[in-house]
Design a protein around this motif. Structure first.
Motif, PDB file in Angstrom:
ATOM      1  N   ARG A  69       0.821  -1.212   0.000  1.00 46.14           N
ATOM      2  CA  ARG A  69       0.000   0.000   0.000  1.00 46.14           C
ATOM      3  C   ARG A  69       0.858   1.266   0.000  1.00 46.14           C
ATOM      4  O   ARG A  69       0.322   2.358   0.064  1.00 46.14           O
ATOM      5  CB  ARG A  69      -0.917   0.025   1.227  1.00 46.14           C
ATOM      6  CG  ARG A  69      -1.959  -1.077   1.250  1.00 46.14           C
ATOM      7  CD  ARG A  69      -2.873  -0.935   2.463  1.00 46.14           C
ATOM      8  NE  ARG A  69      -3.587   0.310   2.453  1.00 46.14           N
ATOM      9  CZ  ARG A  69      -4.729   0.535   1.821  1.00 46.14           C
ATOM     10  NH1 ARG A  69      -5.280  -0.421   1.080  1.00 46.14           N
ATOM     11  NH2 ARG A  69      -5.325   1.697   1.882  1.00 46.14           N
ATOM     12  N   ASP A 121     -11.931   9.645  -7.125  1.00 51.49           N
ATOM     13  CA  ASP A 121     -11.355   8.736  -6.127  1.00 51.49           C
ATOM     14  C   ASP A 121     -12.071   8.797  -4.782  1.00 51.49           C
ATOM     15  O   ASP A 121     -11.713   8.070  -3.857  1.00 51.49           O
ATOM     16  CB  ASP A 121      -9.871   9.084  -5.938  1.00 51.49           C
ATOM     17  CG  ASP A 121      -9.105   8.016  -5.178  1.00 51.49           C
ATOM     18  OD1 ASP A 121      -9.354   6.820  -5.426  1.00 51.49           O
ATOM     19  OD2 ASP A 121      -8.261   8.372  -4.340  1.00 51.49           O
ATOM     20  N   GLU A 126      -7.473   6.305  -2.529  1.00 43.45           N
ATOM     21  CA  GLU A 126      -6.206   5.590  -2.599  1.00 43.45           C
ATOM     22  C   GLU A 126      -5.229   6.131  -1.563  1.00 43.45           C
ATOM     23  O   GLU A 126      -5.330   7.291  -1.139  1.00 43.45           O
ATOM     24  CB  GLU A 126      -5.597   5.739  -3.996  1.00 43.45           C
ATOM     25  CG  GLU A 126      -6.486   5.194  -5.102  1.00 43.45           C
ATOM     26  CD  GLU A 126      -6.897   3.765  -4.834  1.00 43.45           C
ATOM     27  OE1 GLU A 126      -6.021   2.888  -4.766  1.00 43.45           O
ATOM     28  OE2 GLU A 126      -8.115   3.518  -4.679  1.00 43.45           O
ATOM     29  N   ALA A 194      -3.940  -2.017  -2.787  1.00 43.81           N
ATOM     30  CA  ALA A 194      -4.755  -0.806  -2.881  1.00 43.81           C
ATOM     31  C   ALA A 194      -5.282  -0.599  -4.298  1.00 43.81           C
ATOM     32  O   ALA A 194      -6.293   0.066  -4.486  1.00 43.81           O
ATOM     33  CB  ALA A 194      -3.940   0.422  -2.449  1.00 43.81           C
ATOM     34  N   PHE A 195      -4.609  -1.179  -5.271  1.00 40.75           N
ATOM     35  CA  PHE A 195      -4.997  -1.060  -6.677  1.00 40.75           C
ATOM     36  C   PHE A 195      -6.047  -2.129  -6.937  1.00 40.75           C
ATOM     37  O   PHE A 195      -5.728  -3.292  -7.142  1.00 40.75           O
ATOM     38  CB  PHE A 195      -3.755  -1.270  -7.548  1.00 40.75           C
ATOM     39  CG  PHE A 195      -3.875  -0.739  -8.948  1.00 40.75           C
ATOM     40  CD1 PHE A 195      -5.034  -0.918  -9.701  1.00 40.75           C
ATOM     41  CD2 PHE A 195      -2.815  -0.073  -9.540  1.00 40.75           C
ATOM     42  CE1 PHE A 195      -5.124  -0.434 -10.994  1.00 40.75           C
ATOM     43  CE2 PHE A 195      -2.893   0.414 -10.835  1.00 40.75           C
ATOM     44  CZ  PHE A 195      -4.052   0.230 -11.562  1.00 40.75           C
ATOM     45  N   ASP A 200      -9.622   2.668  -9.996  1.00 31.84           N
ATOM     46  CA  ASP A 200      -8.299   2.984  -9.451  1.00 31.84           C
ATOM     47  C   ASP A 200      -7.285   3.177 -10.577  1.00 31.84           C
ATOM     48  O   ASP A 200      -6.440   4.074 -10.516  1.00 31.84           O
ATOM     49  CB  ASP A 200      -7.817   1.864  -8.522  1.00 31.84           C
ATOM     50  CG  ASP A 200      -8.629   1.782  -7.242  1.00 31.84           C
ATOM     51  OD1 ASP A 200      -9.426   2.703  -7.005  1.00 31.84           O
ATOM     52  OD2 ASP A 200      -8.484   0.797  -6.507  1.00 31.84           O
ATOM     53  N   TYR A 204      -5.149   6.613 -11.040  1.00 29.17           N
ATOM     54  CA  TYR A 204      -3.680   6.650 -11.091  1.00 29.17           C
ATOM     55  C   TYR A 204      -3.190   7.155 -12.439  1.00 29.17           C
ATOM     56  O   TYR A 204      -2.217   7.916 -12.521  1.00 29.17           O
ATOM     57  CB  TYR A 204      -3.107   5.265 -10.814  1.00 29.17           C
ATOM     58  CG  TYR A 204      -3.201   4.827  -9.373  1.00 29.17           C
ATOM     59  CD1 TYR A 204      -2.777   5.670  -8.338  1.00 29.17           C
ATOM     60  CD2 TYR A 204      -3.702   3.572  -9.026  1.00 29.17           C
ATOM     61  CE1 TYR A 204      -2.855   5.272  -7.015  1.00 29.17           C
ATOM     62  CE2 TYR A 204      -3.781   3.172  -7.703  1.00 29.17           C
ATOM     63  CZ  TYR A 204      -3.360   4.025  -6.700  1.00 29.17           C
ATOM     64  OH  TYR A 204      -3.436   3.632  -5.384  1.00 29.17           O
TER      65      TYR A 204
END
Length: 418
Positions: A69, A121, A126, A194-195, A200, A204
């Motif tokens: 993470r 998000d 994230e 976390a992805f 996500d 990113y």
């Protein structure tokens, strides 16, 4: 339904059951202690969980390990070294005045794209470390890679107008989208816990693209300043106002493809989907650059880029709806085991439910709005952890699941304690 300042109606359950601490014993689940249970098909057998400790003994536990993470320190060291190279290149190319003016103006499109990415998000935020790394990779590493390759290609090609067009329409899209996309692959590895999926991936990708465009805009604005105020104004309008999302849309194609492979839990597909996304991103990028070199930029902007931007927005809305459905599905698994009430699932997994819950909690004062927000964050992360466990790509999901279940218990108790 309204939740006024003095109302005892709660979106978490029936009015007579919330938010009174005394009456909480009448709501389900009573002690928040689920029986031994098996999970839905595809997850395996979950262990029985003991009853959580009383409120005073239930800490706000952190996720047990940061691995998966956060960004490794050595990556920040590499970014720091590359930053020196990029900064030196900029100062030599446009001078200190051009760099300062360009940086100030480049903050405008950067703020626009980063704000949009963070709004997308909001459903399941994230980790800050990965967000900052995405920006840093785009603004430093991807730029450095593109510069090195671009300089090498420029030396290899003759100094002609045709060579310049070739670099703009073919070399730049291919190399830049590959450089930005490599940051996504690093995030898949470093942020594997976390992805979680396409949303996500798009977030990113937008952050990486925002960082890349920020540094690129510094150079463009600095060069335009040397040609006069009129040139700077036109360049800022074209890049900062008309097309701040150009790079974000290109790289979002790669982010979506990578995120889709991650959601499916098949690591072998990540590289293949990355290559597919890279080709799509490079084609869109080449189309954009080609319209500036070979065609009527304004006409092609409204004929092609505006419709693409509308599709981009519609696609994100649909993906966010899918994310909401997935959160509801996973939290419903826990509701079936007794951890949440059906009303709580509706509150935690829908935007109207969250808005109503936050409004109700804020109307009570004493920091309950903050506590409700924490309850929503922890429950959403719990749903994401369960999805990672179902896909089989996170062997630590079981430990995180137990911690987050205890945290949601503590969050609820904090809401009802006063």
């Amino acid at each position: 339904m309204t939740f006024g300042p003095g109302s005892h109606q709660s979106p978490m359950g029936a009015p007579q059951q919330y938010p009174s601490t005394a009456s909480h014993a009448n709501s389900a689940p009573t002690s928040l202690t689920p029986p031994a249970y098996g999970a839905p098909v595809g997850y395996g057998t979950l262990p029985a969980y003991a009853a959580p400790a009383p409120q005073s003994a239930v800490p706000q536990l952190p996720v047990p390990t940061v691995k998966g993470r956060h960004t490794a320190v050595w990556l920040w060291v590499i970014l720091g070294f590359l930053l020196l190279l990029v900064a030196a290149y900029m100062l030599l190319g446009i001078g200190s005045t051009g760099a300062v003016v360009g940086m100030i103006l480049a903050l405008v499109p950067l703020a626009i794209v980063v704000t949009a990415a963070l709004l997308i998000d909001r459903w399941e935020p994230e980790p800050r470390s990965l967000v900052l790394f995405a920006l840093g990779w785009g603004g430093i590493a991807a730029v450095a890679i593109s510069l090195i390759v671009g300089i090498a290609v420029a030396f290899a090609l003759p100094p002609t107008a045709e060579a310049d067009a070739l670099m703009t329409v073919i070399e730049a899209p291919i190399v830049e989208e590959l450089a930005k996309g490599l940051g996504l692959l690093i995030l898949v590895v470093m942020g594997k816990r976390a992805f979680d999926g396409p949303v996500d991936g798009i977030v990113y990708a937008m952050l990486i693209a925002a960082g890349f465009a920020f540094t690129e805009n510094i150079q463009y604005f600095g060069q335009a300043l040397a040609d006069g105020v009129d040139s700077l104004t036109l360049t800022f309008f074209l890049r900062g106002i008309m097309s701040p999302f150009a790079h974000a849309m290109f790289t979002a194609v790669t982010g979506f493809c990578v995120g889709l492979a991650v959601r499916q839990g098949n690591r072998g597909n990540v590289v293949g989907m990355f290559l597919l996304g890279w080709v799509g991103a490079a084609c869109l990028h080449a189309l954009w650059n080609g319209s500036a070199v070979f065609g009527d930029l304004l006409a092609l902007y409204f004929a092609i880029q505006v419709p693409l931007f509308i599709l981009f927005i519609v696609g994100i809305i649909l993906l966010l709806r899918e994310e909401s459905k997935l959160t509801r599905m996973r939290l419903s698994d826990y509701a079936a085991a007794g951890w949440f009430t059906p009303q709580e699932v509706n509150m935690l997994a829908t935007r109207p439910g969250r808005r109503a819950a936050l409004a109700w909690a804020s109307s009570l004062g004493s920091g309950r709005g903050r506590e409700m927000k924490q309850f929503i964050v922890d429950a959403t992360e719990l749903a994401a952890v369960r999805q990672r466990a179902i896909s089989g790509r996170d062997p630590q999901a079981g430990a995180d699941e137990w911690v987050l279940l205890n945290r949601t218990v503590a969050d609820r108790q904090a809401l009802l304690a006063r």
